[in-house]
Design an enzyme around this catalytic site. Sequence first.
Site, PDB file in Angstrom:
ATOM      1  N   ILE A  64      21.313  27.094  72.009  1.00  0.00           N
ATOM      2  CA  ILE A  64      21.705  27.141  73.419  1.00  0.00           C
ATOM      3  C   ILE A  64      23.221  27.261  73.529  1.00  0.00           C
ATOM      4  O   ILE A  64      23.954  26.595  72.795  1.00  0.00           O
ATOM      5  CB  ILE A  64      21.256  25.841  74.139  1.00  0.00           C
ATOM      6  CG1 ILE A  64      19.742  25.655  74.023  1.00  0.00           C
ATOM      7  CG2 ILE A  64      21.718  25.823  75.591  1.00  0.00           C
ATOM      8  CD1 ILE A  64      19.266  24.254  74.376  1.00  0.00           C
ATOM      9  N   CYS A  65      23.676  28.102  74.446  1.00  0.00           N
ATOM     10  CA  CYS A  65      25.099  28.147  74.790  1.00  0.00           C
ATOM     11  C   CYS A  65      25.200  28.425  76.289  1.00  0.00           C
ATOM     12  O   CYS A  65      24.247  28.186  77.023  1.00  0.00           O
ATOM     13  CB  CYS A  65      25.859  29.166  73.943  1.00  0.00           C
ATOM     14  SG  CYS A  65      25.486  30.878  74.319  1.00  0.00           S
ATOM     15  N   HIS A  66      26.331  28.933  76.742  1.00  0.00           N
ATOM     16  CA  HIS A  66      26.521  29.158  78.172  1.00  0.00           C
ATOM     17  C   HIS A  66      25.671  30.325  78.692  1.00  0.00           C
ATOM     18  O   HIS A  66      24.919  30.169  79.654  1.00  0.00           O
ATOM     19  CB  HIS A  66      28.003  29.397  78.474  1.00  0.00           C
ATOM     20  CG  HIS A  66      28.317  29.382  79.933  1.00  0.00           C
ATOM     21  ND1 HIS A  66      29.433  30.007  80.439  1.00  0.00           N
ATOM     22  CD2 HIS A  66      27.692  28.837  80.997  1.00  0.00           C
ATOM     23  CE1 HIS A  66      29.469  29.835  81.765  1.00  0.00           C
ATOM     24  NE2 HIS A  66      28.420  29.131  82.116  1.00  0.00           N
TER      25      HIS A  66
END
Length: 107
Positions: A64-66
Amino acid sequence: MQNITPAQLAQWLTDGDRSRPTLLDVREDWEVQTCHIAQSKNVPLGDVPARLTELDADAPIVCICHHGMRSARAAMFLEQQGFTQLFNLDGGIDAWARQVDPSMPTY
């Protein structure tokens, strides 16, 4: 690596018949303090190589990231290291906030 939508991940996290994935949040600490999915493990992207031993190579891992770019890089790196069950959250935490948890702050 496979892509997973926020809706698919939300369903997986509530499915009692399926083992819970490791939620690997590769954003920086300040980003995680702004918003995160409960029980996610924060390892900033630059720290992933040094912290491989904290991850189970045979367990499902959702990166997960932005917006999904850094997490895709993390998943590709992990794949090269022999990890076998990798998923990239399509659209990242931003898409999660907009599609699954509208109460989550966005940035």
